[in-house]
Design a protein around this motif. Structure first.
Motif, short mmCIF file in Angstrom:
data_model
loop_
_atom_site.label_atom_id
_atom_site.label_comp_id
_atom_site.label_asym_id
_atom_site.label_seq_id
_atom_site.Cartn_x
_atom_site.Cartn_y
_atom_site.Cartn_z
N CYS A 36 54.58 16.68 -12.59
CA CYS A 36 53.63 16.04 -12.84
C CYS A 36 53.17 15.94 -14.45
CB CYS A 36 52.24 15.86 -11.89
SG CYS A 36 51.35 14.32 -12.06
N GLN A 37 53.03 17.12 -14.73
CA GLN A 37 52.32 17.68 -16.25
C GLN A 37 53.30 17.19 -17.24
OE1 GLN A 37 51.37 21.64 -16.52
NE2 GLN A 37 51.74 21.59 -18.65
N TYR B 31 55.60 21.23 -2.73
CA TYR B 31 54.31 21.02 -3.28
C TYR B 31 54.01 22.14 -4.38
CZ TYR B 31 49.25 20.12 -3.57
OH TYR B 31 48.19 19.46 -4.13
N GLN B 32 54.57 23.41 -4.45
CA GLN B 32 54.24 24.24 -5.48
C GLN B 32 54.86 23.84 -6.55
OE1 GLN B 32 56.40 27.70 -3.94
NE2 GLN B 32 58.21 27.10 -4.62
N ARG C 109 49.27 10.18 -12.80
CA ARG C 109 49.49 11.66 -12.55
C ARG C 109 49.06 11.88 -11.27
NH1 ARG C 109 49.87 15.42 -17.45
NH2 ARG C 109 49.42 16.78 -15.70
N GLN C 110 49.43 11.03 -10.24
CA GLN C 110 49.03 11.23 -8.83
C GLN C 110 50.26 12.18 -8.14
OE1 GLN C 110 48.36 7.33 -7.35
NE2 GLN C 110 46.17 8.01 -6.85
N ILE C 111 49.78 12.85 -7.20
CA ILE C 111 50.68 13.96 -6.39
C ILE C 111 50.03 13.68 -5.07
CG2 ILE C 111 51.09 16.20 -5.60
CD1 ILE C 111 50.52 17.29 -8.53
N ALA D 126 54.87 20.26 -7.66
CA ALA D 126 54.50 19.00 -7.81
C ALA D 126 53.41 19.12 -9.33
CB ALA D 126 53.73 18.52 -6.54
N GLU D 127 52.68 19.87 -9.35
CA GLU D 127 52.08 19.94 -10.38
C GLU D 127 52.84 20.00 -11.95
OE1 GLU D 127 49.11 19.07 -12.78
OE2 GLU D 127 48.65 18.87 -10.71
N VAL E 280 55.89 12.74 -6.32
CA VAL E 280 55.20 12.65 -7.55
C VAL E 280 55.78 11.60 -8.25
CG1 VAL E 280 55.30 13.75 -10.16
CG2 VAL E 280 55.02 15.28 -7.94
#
Length: 189
Positions: free
Chosen positions: A166-167, A159-160, A174-176, A162-163, A45
């Motif tokens: 990012c948020q 990965y769990q 906001r790229q992952i 990352a959002e 991220v």
């Protein structure tokens, strides 16, 4: 991703390279290596430095005291010179990305009295949850980037998480990207 530079084989390992701009040291290079784990498990991220610093300063984790320092304090850290040496190698030996874990906590409550309980019920409905960031590796690299004015930099996480990262601290794009996508060269510039 604005800092993604290219995919290359360095010392026999496929790596995604990132060119990170800094105000005081020009461009520096970081990388993430292709791993043996399940594809898609790790992600990168790009974080906005100011948003990330605010998030880290608001945190109550073990190392959050470092976030509260100013650049002159970061430069006095016992390991700061290691990051200085690492970043000086440039593209031929890029510095690994910092690794984070994140977790979401309910908002802070006001106490345990009867009045506090009533106020807490109202406050908890009004306040967003709090994100906590915990470094697995890379605090010194991160304070080096912050001390020398990097406006944006990539961070590795599972990965769990990352959002959430990012948020709360991501750039406007906001790229992952998964490490697999990056190291296999599957992304466009």
């Amino acid at each position: 991703m604005q800092t993604y530079y290219k995919t290359a084989k360095i010392y026999g390992t496929r790596r995604a390279l990132f060119r990170v701009p800094t105000r005081d040291r020009g461009n520096v290079f970081m990388s993430v290596a292709q791993g043996l784990e399940e594809p898609g498990k790790r992600a990168v991220v790009e974080v906005d430095a100011l948003k990330f610093l605010k998030l880290w300063r608001d945190d109550r984790s073990y190392f959050s005291h470092l976030a509260k320092l100013e650049p002159s304090g970061w430069k006095q850290d016992d390991k700061f010179h290691w990051a200085e040496d690492g970043f000086s190698d440039g593209e031929c030996n890029p510095v690994p990305l910092a690794e984070l874990k994140c977790s979401l906590h309910p908002p802070t409550t006001l106490g345990s009295t009867r009045l506090s309980a009533i106020l807490n019920r109202f406050a908890l409905r009004q306040q967003p949850s709090e994100l906590s960031v915990n470094f697995d590796n890379g605090i010194t690299r991160t304070i080096w980037l912050l001390a020398y004015g990097a406006p944006v930099f990539p961070i590795e996480c599972e990965y769990q998480y990352a959002e959430l990262l990012c948020q709360y601290a991501g750039t406007e794009h906001r790229q992952i990207k998964t490490v697999t996508e990056l190291t296999d060269g599957l992304i466009g510039v």
